[in-house]
Design a protein around this motif. Sequence first.
Motif, PDB file in Angstrom:
ATOM      1  N   GLY A   1      16.387  59.841  59.845  1.00  0.00           N
ATOM      2  CA  GLY A   1      16.970  60.233  61.132  1.00  0.00           C
ATOM      3  C   GLY A   1      18.356  60.806  60.949  1.00  0.00           C
ATOM      4  N   GLY A   2      18.965  61.159  62.073  1.00  0.00           N
ATOM      5  CA  GLY A   2      20.242  61.853  62.042  1.00  0.00           C
ATOM      6  C   GLY A   2      21.400  60.993  61.573  1.00  0.00           C
ATOM      7  N   SER A   3      21.472  59.740  62.057  1.00  0.00           N
ATOM      8  CA  SER A   3      22.587  58.874  61.651  1.00  0.00           C
ATOM      9  C   SER A   3      22.511  58.584  60.162  1.00  0.00           C
ATOM     10  CB  SER A   3      22.568  57.554  62.421  1.00  0.00           C
ATOM     11  OG  SER A   3      22.552  57.796  63.810  1.00  0.00           O
TER      12      SER A   3
ATOM     13  N   THR B   1      23.804  61.780  58.310  1.00  0.00           N
ATOM     14  CA  THR B   1      25.255  62.024  58.274  1.00  0.00           C
ATOM     15  C   THR B   1      25.952  60.958  57.413  1.00  0.00           C
ATOM     16  OG1 THR B   1      25.571  60.829  60.361  1.00  0.00           O
ATOM     17  CG2 THR B   1      25.346  63.240  60.498  1.00  0.00           C
TER      18      THR B   1
ATOM     19  N   TYR C   1      29.483  64.252  67.917  1.00  0.00           N
ATOM     20  CA  TYR C   1      28.571  63.128  67.718  1.00  0.00           C
ATOM     21  C   TYR C   1      27.848  63.282  66.393  1.00  0.00           C
ATOM     22  CZ  TYR C   1      25.104  59.514  68.560  1.00  0.00           C
ATOM     23  OH  TYR C   1      24.334  58.381  68.457  1.00  0.00           O
ATOM     24  N   HIS C   2      27.940  62.225  65.583  1.00  0.00           N
ATOM     25  CA  HIS C   2      27.267  62.264  64.287  1.00  0.00           C
ATOM     26  C   HIS C   2      26.352  61.058  64.101  1.00  0.00           C
ATOM     27  CE1 HIS C   2      29.763  65.659  63.454  1.00  0.00           C
ATOM     28  NE2 HIS C   2      30.855  64.959  63.697  1.00  0.00           N
ATOM     29  N   GLY C   3      26.127  60.285  65.173  1.00  0.00           N
ATOM     30  CA  GLY C   3      25.204  59.166  65.087  1.00  0.00           C
ATOM     31  C   GLY C   3      25.831  57.866  65.536  1.00  0.00           C
TER      32      GLY C   3
ATOM     33  N   GLU D   1      29.679  69.688  63.944  1.00  0.00           N
ATOM     34  CA  GLU D   1      28.469  70.316  64.469  1.00  0.00           C
ATOM     35  C   GLU D   1      28.809  71.790  64.724  1.00  0.00           C
ATOM     36  OE1 GLU D   1      27.011  67.696  68.000  1.00  0.00           O
ATOM     37  OE2 GLU D   1      29.012  67.021  67.449  1.00  0.00           O
TER      38      GLU D   1
ATOM     39  N   ASP E   1      26.853  69.270  60.351  1.00  0.00           N
ATOM     40  CA  ASP E   1      25.894  68.373  61.003  1.00  0.00           C
ATOM     41  C   ASP E   1      24.934  69.240  61.824  1.00  0.00           C
ATOM     42  OD1 ASP E   1      24.437  66.717  62.618  1.00  0.00           O
ATOM     43  OD2 ASP E   1      26.094  65.387  63.138  1.00  0.00           O
TER      44      ASP E   1
ATOM     45  N   VAL F   1      21.919  68.288  62.846  1.00  0.00           N
ATOM     46  CA  VAL F   1      20.859  67.411  63.357  1.00  0.00           C
ATOM     47  C   VAL F   1      20.225  68.043  64.604  1.00  0.00           C
ATOM     48  CG1 VAL F   1      20.387  65.138  64.384  1.00  0.00           C
ATOM     49  CG2 VAL F   1      21.767  65.309  62.314  1.00  0.00           C
ATOM     50  N   MET F   2      21.068  68.588  65.483  1.00  0.00           N
ATOM     51  CA  MET F   2      20.524  69.266  66.672  1.00  0.00           C
ATOM     52  C   MET F   2      20.312  70.752  66.441  1.00  0.00           C
ATOM     53  SD  MET F   2      21.976  68.143  70.369  1.00  0.00           S
ATOM     54  CE  MET F   2      21.579  66.529  71.022  1.00  0.00           C
TER      55      MET F   2
ATOM     56  N   LYS G   1      16.010  65.415  63.659  1.00  0.00           N
ATOM     57  CA  LYS G   1      15.390  65.889  64.914  1.00  0.00           C
ATOM     58  C   LYS G   1      14.269  66.922  64.715  1.00  0.00           C
ATOM     59  CE  LYS G   1      19.156  64.735  68.052  1.00  0.00           C
ATOM     60  NZ  LYS G   1      18.744  63.903  69.155  1.00  0.00           N
TER      61      LYS G   1
HETATM   62  C1  LIG Z   1      24.610  66.258  66.029  1.00  0.00           C
HETATM   63  C2  LIG Z   1      23.968  64.918  65.868  1.00  0.00           C
HETATM   64  N1  LIG Z   1      24.183  64.217  64.753  1.00  0.00           N
HETATM   65  C3  LIG Z   1      23.618  63.011  64.551  1.00  0.00           C
HETATM   66  C4  LIG Z   1      22.794  62.454  65.505  1.00  0.00           C
HETATM   67  C5  LIG Z   1      22.168  61.104  65.268  1.00  0.00           C
HETATM   68  O1  LIG Z   1      20.801  61.249  65.081  1.00  0.00           O
HETATM   69  P1  LIG Z   1      19.809  60.001  65.298  1.00  0.00           P
HETATM   70  O2  LIG Z   1      19.797  59.705  66.744  1.00  0.00           O
HETATM   71  O3  LIG Z   1      18.489  60.534  64.770  1.00  0.00           O
HETATM   72  O4  LIG Z   1      20.316  58.886  64.457  1.00  0.00           O
HETATM   73  C6  LIG Z   1      22.529  63.161  66.686  1.00  0.00           C
HETATM   74  C7  LIG Z   1      21.686  62.588  67.730  1.00  0.00           C
HETATM   75  O5  LIG Z   1      21.639  62.990  68.839  1.00  0.00           O
HETATM   76  C8  LIG Z   1      23.141  64.421  66.873  1.00  0.00           C
HETATM   77  O6  LIG Z   1      22.944  65.125  67.983  1.00  0.00           O
END
Ligand SMILES: Cc1ncc(COP(=O)(O)O)c(C=O)c1O
Length: 415
Positions: free
Chosen positions: A75-77, A80, A109-111, A182, A216, A218-219, A245
């Motif tokens: 996952g994203g967290s 990162t 936001y990075h998690g 991001e 980052d 993730v999105m 994601k």
């Molecule tokens: C830019 C960004 N980084 C990290 C995350 C964290 O991802 P996760 O919810 O899969 O842990 C998100 C989640 O929305 C995000 O938008």
Amino acid sequence: MWDNDGKRYIDGSAGPICVNIGYGVKEVLDAAFRQMEKISYAHSSHFTTRSVYEFTEKLAKFAPPGLGRVFLCSGGSEATEAAAKLSRQYHLERGEGSRYKVVARWQSYHGNTLGALSMSGNISRRRKYVPLLIDFPHIPPAYCYRCPFGKTRDACDLDCAWALDREIKATGPDYVSAFIAEPVVGATLGTVPAPDGYFQIIREVCDEHEVLFIADEVMTGLGRTGKNWGIDHWNVKPDIIATAKGLASGYIPLGACIASEKVFEEFKGPFAHGHTYGSHPVACAVGVAVLDYVEKHNLVRKSAELGEYLHKGLRDLYDHPTVGDVRGMGVFAGIEFVKDKESKEPFDAEVGFSRRVLERCFENGLLVYPGVAAVDGFRGDHIQVAPPLIITMAQIDEIIPLLDKSIGEAEGEVL
Ligand SMILES: Cc1ncc(COP(=O)(O)O)c(C=O)c1O
């Protein structure tokens, strides 16, 4: 989507901007099933499965040239945090063991896990947990609608980017391992792209201080913004991409860090990190099928083309007294709501304007992704509009009137 009562919704946000290829794609279901039949789990200390090889190879090809060393997670967290640890170990391997701090930006936001939240500058999500967080520095965001330096676009000298140089010098370059950002700020600011020139300066500053640049994605990854990666819009190469994601389009948890050769070459031993479900065979089989689908259906190009159509429709919403800013790139858009357009004064938090819009949209059969507190961590209302990349023009033609109606209804409640 249809709920249990048969009510129809248009998914205008791909869940939390995740379901990039839409729901129920047979090839993806089949790929997961086939992999489970072969072997459902194999721990990476014993075996590597073909699906892991195929996926990492495919992802490396999809990544910018020079970035192709893949670490897999769920996952994203996790992605990162792995990027932060990778950066730390990179400096250790180079004999610079004092470097560990990751500089990030406020209103990012990075998690939500503690390491990721320490990097996140999302004030409202951090507030309750501050004593548990690592003391990482944050610089102001690149947020042109509400420039933290009080500048306008025509009189801008990108102070927001040079702030990184100042912060690294203030912290002491010997302590800084990486900068994370991001390319287009997602949930926290509501789809805010960096201004032109921003990431070029960031790259220059990082190089000067030998600090790694983590994008980052993730999105913004996997075609969401109309290019493979959000950072591609600025022709800048990060040292590490963190993504999740859209990588598996919500079919299964999957995340990745993609590192450059420069980073990889410094490692004399393995990356001292991992999770039980990293390199999961089924997740990788799903990842291959999703990437195949993205390529076969030209979803990156479609995101750029349909994005223009979506943004054109959204700009018509400026007729509403509360629509202050419409922004984004590709099929990744945001609307910021204000109480007063002239002064950009936000609604008081108690009004809950974006929640009202979300509720009206939901009732009218449209799903959007709401956000709050972009202005100062307390006030501010926005929504993200980011449907699956398989959206059609006809479906966009349904989304815009539904938004128009829902925003009008929310305005009726508070104005
Ligand atoms: C830019 C960004 N980084 C990290 C995350 C964290 O991802 P996760 O919810 O899969 O842990 C998100 C989640 O929305 C995000 O938008």
